[in-house]
Design an enzyme around this catalytic site. Structure first.
Site, PDB file in Angstrom:
ATOM      1  N   HIS A 152      45.143 -28.333   9.170  1.00 28.30           N
ATOM      2  CA  HIS A 152      45.126 -27.272   8.151  1.00 28.30           C
ATOM      3  C   HIS A 152      46.270 -27.476   7.170  1.00 28.30           C
ATOM      4  O   HIS A 152      47.306 -28.044   7.510  1.00 28.30           O
ATOM      5  CB  HIS A 152      45.228 -25.886   8.800  1.00 28.30           C
ATOM      6  CG  HIS A 152      46.401 -25.732   9.708  1.00 28.30           C
ATOM      7  ND1 HIS A 152      46.404 -26.191  11.016  1.00 28.30           N
ATOM      8  CD2 HIS A 152      47.629 -25.184   9.505  1.00 28.30           C
ATOM      9  CE1 HIS A 152      47.571 -25.927  11.568  1.00 28.30           C
ATOM     10  NE2 HIS A 152      48.334 -25.323  10.671  1.00 28.30           N
ATOM     11  N   HIS A 196      48.769 -25.367   4.552  1.00 29.22           N
ATOM     12  CA  HIS A 196      49.283 -24.055   4.147  1.00 29.22           C
ATOM     13  C   HIS A 196      49.533 -24.061   2.645  1.00 29.22           C
ATOM     14  O   HIS A 196      50.127 -25.015   2.119  1.00 29.22           O
ATOM     15  CB  HIS A 196      50.658 -23.778   4.779  1.00 29.22           C
ATOM     16  CG  HIS A 196      50.684 -23.681   6.270  1.00 29.22           C
ATOM     17  ND1 HIS A 196      50.781 -22.486   6.930  1.00 29.22           N
ATOM     18  CD2 HIS A 196      50.656 -24.630   7.231  1.00 29.22           C
ATOM     19  CE1 HIS A 196      50.820 -22.701   8.243  1.00 29.22           C
ATOM     20  NE2 HIS A 196      50.748 -23.996   8.452  1.00 29.22           N
TER      21      HIS A 196
HETATM   22  P1  AMP Z   1      50.947 -24.315  12.117  1.00 23.98           P
HETATM   23  O1  AMP Z   1      52.255 -23.833  12.690  1.00 23.98           O
HETATM   24  O2  AMP Z   1      51.104 -25.227  10.940  1.00 23.98           O
HETATM   25  O3  AMP Z   1      50.055 -24.913  13.194  1.00 23.98           O
HETATM   26  O4  AMP Z   1      50.245 -23.023  11.536  1.00 23.98           O
HETATM   27  C1  AMP Z   1      49.330 -22.247  12.224  1.00 23.98           C
HETATM   28  C2  AMP Z   1      49.186 -20.962  11.450  1.00 23.98           C
HETATM   29  O5  AMP Z   1      47.990 -20.312  11.850  1.00 23.98           O
HETATM   30  C3  AMP Z   1      50.317 -19.974  11.654  1.00 23.98           C
HETATM   31  O6  AMP Z   1      50.962 -19.740  10.403  1.00 23.98           O
HETATM   32  C4  AMP Z   1      49.603 -18.710  12.167  1.00 23.98           C
HETATM   33  O7  AMP Z   1      50.135 -17.535  11.620  1.00 23.98           O
HETATM   34  C5  AMP Z   1      48.184 -18.941  11.725  1.00 23.98           C
HETATM   35  N1  AMP Z   1      47.153 -18.291  12.520  1.00 23.98           N
HETATM   36  C6  AMP Z   1      47.021 -18.313  13.863  1.00 23.98           C
HETATM   37  N2  AMP Z   1      45.912 -17.648  14.239  1.00 23.98           N
HETATM   38  C7  AMP Z   1      45.328 -17.212  13.099  1.00 23.98           C
HETATM   39  C8  AMP Z   1      44.144 -16.446  12.799  1.00 23.98           C
HETATM   40  N3  AMP Z   1      43.325 -16.015  13.776  1.00 23.98           N
HETATM   41  N4  AMP Z   1      43.870 -16.170  11.512  1.00 23.98           N
HETATM   42  C9  AMP Z   1      44.676 -16.605  10.519  1.00 23.98           C
HETATM   43  N5  AMP Z   1      45.807 -17.327  10.736  1.00 23.98           N
HETATM   44  C10 AMP Z   1      46.125 -17.613  11.988  1.00 23.98           C
END
Ligand code: AMP
Ligand code: ZN
Length: 135
Positions: free
Chosen positions: A95, A97
């Site tokens: 993903h 950001h």
């Molecule tokens: P990363 O640390 O780059 O793996 O980012 C994962 C992101 O996913 C974090 O910023 C979380 O806040 C976000 N996240 C986790 N679960 C969900 C969800 N169900 N809907 C939207 N964002 C989420």
């Protein structure tokens, strides 16, 4: 199935911003800043190392970035992608950001500092390039 696969399949709700056949963009639940958005391929890839280099994720990323700029009246965004636990990846579905930046927001990105000699940089660039050129 991972949580982002479930979101991509509509099995878990999300605050959707953009969708096409291959990609989905939705609000990050923990908003680092207002408008913090995640863009994912619908197909599961753990991270950049398993990603198909031909997928054109810049199309949804740029589309969403421009929509954030206009709708939220912001001119600054960080585009961040974490791969692996040391890099801060917590969800193992690739993903990107998009984090809109505002005056005096609380986001902190610190690259740290390392110093390399010119000789070391030359050798480093050659080592990495050799790997690419051996393909
Ligand atoms: P990363 O640390 O780059 O793996 O980012 C994962 C992101 O996913 C974090 O910023 C979380 O806040 C976000 N996240 C986790 N679960 C969900 C969800 N169900 N809907 C939207 N964002 C989420
Ligand atoms: Zn997944």
């Amino acid at each position: 199935m991972c949580i982002f696969c479930k979101i991509a399949k509509g099995e878990i709700p999300c605050y959707k911003i953009y969708e096409d056949n291959d990609f989905l963009a939705f609000l990050d639940l923990s908003q680092a800043t207002k408008g913090h958005t995640l863009i994912i391929p619908k197909k599961h890839y753990d991270n950049i190392f398993s990603l198909d280099e031909k997928i054109d994720i810049m199309l949804p990323v740029v589309t969403v970035a421009k929509a954030l700029k206009k709708s939220l009246k912001i001119d600054n965004i960080n585009m961040i992608n974490n791969n692996g636990p040391l890099a801060g990846q917590t969800i193992n579905h690739f993903h990107i950001h998009l984090i809109p930046r505002y005056d005096n927001d609380k986001v902190s990105l610190n690259f740290g500092e390392n110093s390399f000699t010119a000789e070391e940089l030359k050798s480093l660039s050659e080592t990495i390039a050799k790997e690419i050129n051996s393909k």
